[in-house]
Write an enzyme that holds these catalytic residues in place. Structure first.
Site, PDB file in Angstrom:
ATOM      1  N   LEU A   1       0.694  33.516  -3.912  1.00  0.00           N
ATOM      2  CA  LEU A   1      -0.176  34.077  -4.812  1.00  0.00           C
ATOM      3  C   LEU A   1      -1.132  35.034  -2.964  1.00  0.00           C
ATOM      4  O   LEU A   1      -1.406  34.700  -2.702  1.00  0.00           O
ATOM      5  CB  LEU A   1      -0.459  34.212  -5.886  1.00  0.00           C
ATOM      6  CG  LEU A   1      -1.405  35.742  -6.275  1.00  0.00           C
ATOM      7  CD1 LEU A   1      -0.417  36.450  -6.938  1.00  0.00           C
ATOM      8  CD2 LEU A   1      -2.487  35.620  -7.075  1.00  0.00           C
TER       9      LEU A   1
ATOM     10  N   GLU B   1      -0.277  25.933  -3.370  1.00  0.00           N
ATOM     11  CA  GLU B   1      -1.558  26.728  -3.851  1.00  0.00           C
ATOM     12  C   GLU B   1      -2.453  26.001  -4.749  1.00  0.00           C
ATOM     13  O   GLU B   1      -1.509  25.142  -5.313  1.00  0.00           O
ATOM     14  CB  GLU B   1      -1.252  28.513  -3.875  1.00  0.00           C
ATOM     15  CG  GLU B   1       0.030  28.769  -5.116  1.00  0.00           C
ATOM     16  CD  GLU B   1       0.289  30.364  -5.146  1.00  0.00           C
ATOM     17  OE1 GLU B   1      -0.758  30.316  -5.258  1.00  0.00           O
ATOM     18  OE2 GLU B   1       0.788  30.181  -6.334  1.00  0.00           O
TER      19      GLU B   1
ATOM     20  N   TYR C   1      -1.465  40.990 -14.913  1.00  0.00           N
ATOM     21  CA  TYR C   1      -3.238  41.050 -15.102  1.00  0.00           C
ATOM     22  C   TYR C   1      -3.055  40.348 -13.909  1.00  0.00           C
ATOM     23  O   TYR C   1      -2.504  40.523 -12.708  1.00  0.00           O
ATOM     24  CB  TYR C   1      -2.965  39.316 -15.820  1.00  0.00           C
ATOM     25  CG  TYR C   1      -3.209  38.021 -14.966  1.00  0.00           C
ATOM     26  CD1 TYR C   1      -1.967  37.325 -14.417  1.00  0.00           C
ATOM     27  CD2 TYR C   1      -4.122  37.804 -14.403  1.00  0.00           C
ATOM     28  CE1 TYR C   1      -2.258  36.486 -14.109  1.00  0.00           C
ATOM     29  CE2 TYR C   1      -4.324  36.474 -14.469  1.00  0.00           C
ATOM     30  CZ  TYR C   1      -3.125  35.809 -13.810  1.00  0.00           C
ATOM     31  OH  TYR C   1      -3.599  35.063 -12.925  1.00  0.00           O
TER      32      TYR C   1
ATOM     33  N   LYS D   1       1.933  38.398 -10.382  1.00  0.00           N
ATOM     34  CA  LYS D   1       0.820  37.966 -10.747  1.00  0.00           C
ATOM     35  C   LYS D   1       1.640  38.475 -12.620  1.00  0.00           C
ATOM     36  O   LYS D   1       0.529  39.072 -12.692  1.00  0.00           O
ATOM     37  CB  LYS D   1      -0.024  38.159 -10.540  1.00  0.00           C
ATOM     38  CG  LYS D   1      -1.868  37.407 -10.607  1.00  0.00           C
ATOM     39  CD  LYS D   1      -3.257  38.379 -10.173  1.00  0.00           C
ATOM     40  CE  LYS D   1      -4.068  37.524 -10.598  1.00  0.00           C
ATOM     41  NZ  LYS D   1      -4.351  36.050 -11.090  1.00  0.00           N
TER      42      LYS D   1
HETATM   43  N1  PMP Z   1      -3.373  31.609  -6.403  1.00  0.00           N
HETATM   44  C1  PMP Z   1      -2.758  31.686  -7.908  1.00  0.00           C
HETATM   45  C2  PMP Z   1      -1.562  31.204  -8.525  1.00  0.00           C
HETATM   46  C3  PMP Z   1      -3.930  31.965  -8.795  1.00  0.00           C
HETATM   47  O1  PMP Z   1      -3.542  31.907 -10.163  1.00  0.00           O
HETATM   48  C4  PMP Z   1      -5.260  33.034  -8.298  1.00  0.00           C
HETATM   49  C5  PMP Z   1      -6.344  33.400  -8.997  1.00  0.00           C
HETATM   50  N2  PMP Z   1      -5.483  34.346  -9.765  1.00  0.00           N
HETATM   51  C6  PMP Z   1      -5.682  33.004  -6.336  1.00  0.00           C
HETATM   52  C7  PMP Z   1      -3.969  32.410  -5.672  1.00  0.00           C
HETATM   53  C8  PMP Z   1      -6.356  33.381  -5.643  1.00  0.00           C
HETATM   54  O2  PMP Z   1      -6.168  34.951  -5.900  1.00  0.00           O
HETATM   55  P1  PMP Z   1      -7.761  35.585  -6.044  1.00  0.00           P
HETATM   56  O3  PMP Z   1      -8.392  35.672  -4.729  1.00  0.00           O
HETATM   57  O4  PMP Z   1      -7.373  37.427  -5.856  1.00  0.00           O
HETATM   58  O5  PMP Z   1      -7.857  35.773  -7.115  1.00  0.00           O
END
Ligand code: PMP
Length: 280
Positions: free
Chosen positions: A205, A180, A33, A147
């Site tokens: 991620l 994170e 996603y 993701k």
């Molecule tokens: N880490 C995780 C586990 C996340 O779910 C997200 C948000 N989707 C992020 C980091 C931040 O990613 P992004 O800046 O691409 O939204």
């Protein structure tokens, strides 16, 4: 309200958008996603999110039938149909429908694309608010860089945070390093005025907002390092903030009931947040 969703080729009212009981996303979390933010005709970091979606599909061998161009047409149509000016889009692709069987060896299922638009209150010009966070042990699988919709540890961490009046759960690995947030990347500004966020080492991620903010920091002559830091370093730092497509740059002012810089929002977090909005 954004009532129109998209499911497998059809734009329909969200009430009628139903997933088949044998969808592999439903059975196994066999799906990937993206969430993309939208403001008055502009998708934030559109290319980055779409490229990551296609990369996630590749990493779990889903053979997606649509091109990036076709996907863009559907996304734009959906925003038009919903008349949303400020909000986000959730895009999900599952491996498709098949009799329940763990293996997808020799399976020729057609991937199922679904999308939901959410309308949000435009809070960009509101006074910036700091949030509380709580640390949790990082008990996720060894591929958090993909993701996927398989998010149970993240769901539990976020719920635990909310139960403790916190906005975010921050994962700590077995060596005491911050990985994170449950749905965000975490940053600190240490006492040497260095901005730190964990390197892309397979344990986090690769956040799209993270990448944009890292670029801003470098372009604006901040000392920026992609390097992991411990929970203790985080608690002693001058500023902590999180980044994500839905939270942009959000300052964290308290972690595990310990105030960061007396609970006062730091000026670098504010500066980076403002730079982020100015870019789009
Ligand atoms: N880490 C995780 C586990 C996340 O779910 C997200 C948000 N989707 C992020 C980091 C931040 O990613 P992004 O800046 O691409 O939204």
């Amino acid at each position: 309200m954004a009532n129109i969703s998209y499911i497998d080729g059809v734009y329909c009212n969200i009430q009628n958008a139903k997933i088949h009981i044998n969808d592999r996303g439903y059975h196994f979390g066999d799906a990937v996603y993206e969430v993309i933010f939208y403001n008055s005709g502009v998708f934030y970091d559109y290319e980055g999110h779409i490229n990551r979606l296609f990369n996630s599909l590749k990493l779990i061998n889903i053979k997606f039938h649509l091109s990036k161009q076709q996907l863009k047409i559907i996304i734009k149509n959906l925003f038009k149909l919903n008349r949303v000016n400020f909000g986000s889009i959730y895009i999900q692709v599952s491996r498709g429908i098949a009799d329940r069987n763990h293996s997808y060896f020799k399976l020729n299922s057609k991937p199922i694309l679904t999308m939901i638009v959410s309308q949000k209150k435009n809070n960009i010009d509101d006074d910036i608010k700091g949030v509380k966070a709580i640390t949790v042990f990082d008990n996720r699988w060894s591929r958090p860089d993909i993701k996927t919709t398989q998010l149970l540890p993240n769901v539990l961490a976020k719920t635990y945070a909310n139960q403790n009046h916190a906005y975010e759960g921050i994962f700590i690995d077995h060596e005491g390093y911050v990985t994170e947030g449950s749905s965000s990347n975490i940053w600190i500004i240490n006492n040497n005025n260095e901005i730190l966020t964990r390197e892309i080492d397979g344990k986090i991620l690769s956040g799209i907002t993270r990448k944009t903010i890292a670029q801003f920091a470098k372009n604006n002559n901040f000392k920026m390092l992609e390097k992991k830091f411990t929970k203790d370093e985080m608690l002693e730092s001058k500023e902590v903030f999180l980044t994500s497509a839905s939270s942009f740059v959000t300052p964290i002012i308290e972690i595990d009931n310990i105030k960061i810089s007396n609970g006062i929002i730091g000026k670098t977090s504010i500066e980076l947040r403002n730079l982020y909005f100015k870019k789009f």
